[in-house]
Design a protein around this motif. Structure first.
Motif, PDB file in Angstrom:
ATOM      1  N   LEU A  46       0.838  -1.191   0.000  1.00  0.00           N
ATOM      2  CA  LEU A  46       0.000   0.000   0.000  1.00  0.00           C
ATOM      3  C   LEU A  46       0.876   1.244   0.000  1.00  0.00           C
ATOM      4  O   LEU A  46       1.932   1.271   0.631  1.00  0.00           O
ATOM      5  N   LEU A  47       0.439   2.272  -0.709  1.00  0.00           N
ATOM      6  CA  LEU A  47       1.127   3.553  -0.745  1.00  0.00           C
ATOM      7  C   LEU A  47       0.148   4.638  -0.307  1.00  0.00           C
ATOM      8  O   LEU A  47      -1.003   4.656  -0.760  1.00  0.00           O
ATOM      9  N   MET A  48       0.594   5.525   0.573  1.00  0.00           N
ATOM     10  CA  MET A  48      -0.248   6.617   1.071  1.00  0.00           C
ATOM     11  C   MET A  48       0.444   7.940   0.807  1.00  0.00           C
ATOM     12  O   MET A  48       1.635   8.089   1.070  1.00  0.00           O
ATOM     13  N   ALA A  49      -0.306   8.906   0.278  1.00  0.00           N
ATOM     14  CA  ALA A  49       0.265  10.207  -0.019  1.00  0.00           C
ATOM     15  C   ALA A  49      -0.756  11.296   0.284  1.00  0.00           C
ATOM     16  O   ALA A  49      -1.944  11.155  -0.009  1.00  0.00           O
ATOM     17  N   SER A  50      -0.270  12.373   0.864  1.00  0.00           N
ATOM     18  CA  SER A  50      -1.085  13.555   1.121  1.00  0.00           C
ATOM     19  C   SER A  50      -1.025  14.464  -0.094  1.00  0.00           C
ATOM     20  O   SER A  50       0.030  14.627  -0.711  1.00  0.00           O
ATOM     21  N   GLY A  51      -2.160  15.066  -0.440  1.00  0.00           N
ATOM     22  CA  GLY A  51      -2.212  15.933  -1.600  1.00  0.00           C
ATOM     23  C   GLY A  51      -2.304  17.399  -1.234  1.00  0.00           C
ATOM     24  O   GLY A  51      -2.675  17.760  -0.113  1.00  0.00           O
ATOM     25  N   ARG A  75      -4.706  10.026   0.295  1.00  0.00           N
ATOM     26  CA  ARG A  75      -5.167   8.900  -0.518  1.00  0.00           C
ATOM     27  C   ARG A  75      -4.278   7.679  -0.305  1.00  0.00           C
ATOM     28  O   ARG A  75      -3.097   7.812  -0.007  1.00  0.00           O
ATOM     29  N   ILE A  76      -4.876   6.509  -0.495  1.00  0.00           N
ATOM     30  CA  ILE A  76      -4.148   5.238  -0.405  1.00  0.00           C
ATOM     31  C   ILE A  76      -4.344   4.473  -1.708  1.00  0.00           C
ATOM     32  O   ILE A  76      -5.466   4.376  -2.215  1.00  0.00           O
ATOM     33  N   TRP A  77      -3.245   3.948  -2.239  1.00  0.00           N
ATOM     34  CA  TRP A  77      -3.260   3.135  -3.459  1.00  0.00           C
ATOM     35  C   TRP A  77      -2.783   1.723  -3.139  1.00  0.00           C
ATOM     36  O   TRP A  77      -1.941   1.521  -2.256  1.00  0.00           O
ATOM     37  N   THR A  86      -9.891   7.584  -0.190  1.00  0.00           N
ATOM     38  CA  THR A  86      -9.605   9.009  -0.129  1.00  0.00           C
ATOM     39  C   THR A  86     -10.218   9.578   1.132  1.00  0.00           C
ATOM     40  O   THR A  86     -11.398   9.320   1.426  1.00  0.00           O
ATOM     41  N   SER A  87      -9.447  10.336   1.885  1.00  0.00           N
ATOM     42  CA  SER A  87      -9.927  10.900   3.142  1.00  0.00           C
ATOM     43  C   SER A  87     -10.864  12.069   2.889  1.00  0.00           C
ATOM     44  O   SER A  87     -11.043  12.528   1.751  1.00  0.00           O
TER      45      SER A  87
END
Length: 225
Positions: free
Chosen positions: A133-138, A144-146, A160-161
Motif C-alpha cells: 500500500l502507498l499513502m500520499a497527502s495531496g 489517498r491510499i493506493w 480518499t480521506s
C-alpha cells in the motif's frame, strides 16, 4: 556523505538541486537521488569523484522529484517509487528499465493516478511494503491510499480521506500494535478516544485540522470498531 558524528566523508556536485534521496539498506554505498529537474539516478559512493562526470541519470520524471523509496520486499525487490511535484507517482524497474522503441526513453512500469500536487515538497508520504500500500497527502488537503498489488489491475486510489483545512505534512501506516510506542503515564488525559484505542491496522495523520481556528493535532484512523 557524513559519518555518524556528522563529519564530512565525501561530497558530490549535481547540476540541479537535490530534493530527495534514498539509501539502499542492502547496499549502503548506493543512494538514489531525485533532482529538481526531474532526473533520477543512482549515486555510487565507491566511485572516485573524478569519475562522476561519467554518471548519467537512469530515469526522467515529468517534474521535480521530491520522494523516493525502493520496494525491497515487493515482487522482484528492484522496484523504485518516485513522487513528483506535478502529482505524478511512478514505479520503475531499477534493474531492467523499459524503453520506448522510437525515443529510447526509459518508461515506468506503471503510474498511480489521482494524486494532487501543485508544486509542493512538504506533503506526507509512506509505504506499507508488507501489504503493498502507498499513502500520499495531496495539496488539495486530502490523503489517498493506493494498492500496488498489480493483481487488482487498478491505478486509482482505493481510499480518499475527507478534505482537511490544510495539506497534511506527515502520514504513517501503523499495521501492528507492536510497532509503535506505548502511551506514557498521563497521556490518556490529553488524547481523544480515537488515539487511545489505536486499533491496528490503521493510519496516523500528523498536522490535521478541520476548522480554521482548531489547533493542529494527530489523528488516528482505522476501519476496525
Amino acid at each position: 556523505r557524513l559519518k555518524n558524528t556528522f563529519q564530512l566523508i565525501q561530497s558530490r556536485k549535481t547540476k540541479s538541486s537535490v530534493f530527495a534521496c534514498h539509501i539502499l539498506k542492502s547496499r549502503p554505498d548506493h543512494c538514489w537521488i531525485g533532482l529538481r529537474n526531474g532526473k533520477i539516478h543512482m549515486e555510487d559512493w565507491r566511485s572516485p569523484t573524478t569519475q562522476q562526470t561519467a554518471n548519467h541519470h537512469d530515469f526522467v520524471q515529468s517534474s521535480s522529484v521530491y520522494k523516493i523509496q525502493t520496494l525491497d520486499n515487493v515482487r522482484t525487490g528492484h522496484e523504485l517509487v518516485t513522487l513528483a511535484m506535478d502529482g505524478s507517482i511512478n514505479v520503475w524497474d531499477a534493474r531492467q528499465p523499459s524503453k520506448k522503441r522510437k525515443t529510447r526513453k526509459k518508461t515506468p512500469l506503471y503510474s498511480l493516478k489521482g494524486h494532487v500536487n501543485e508544486s509542493s515538497r512538504h506533503l506526507g508520504f509512506d509505504i506499507d511494503t508488507e501489504n503493498q500500500l502507498l499513502m500520499a497527502s495531496g495539496s488539495d488537503s486530502c490523503v489517498r491510499i493506493w494498492s500496488m498489488d498489480r493483481r487488482n489491475n487498478t491505478f486509482d486510489p482505493i481510499w480518499t480521506s475527507e478534505k482537511y483545512q490544510a495539506p497534511i505534512p506527515a502520514v504513517k501506516f501503523m499495521t501492528a500494535s507492536t510497532r509503535y510506542p506505548k502511551l506514557q503515564d498521563g497521556w490518556s488525559d490529553l488524547l481523544p478516544d480515537s488515539l487511545l484505542s489505536r486499533k491496528a491496522p490503521g493510519i496516523m495523520l500528523f498536522g490535521t485540522s478541520k476548522e480554521p481556528n482548531q489547533v493542529r493535532s494527530i489523528e488516528w484512523l482505522t476501519s476496525l470498531k
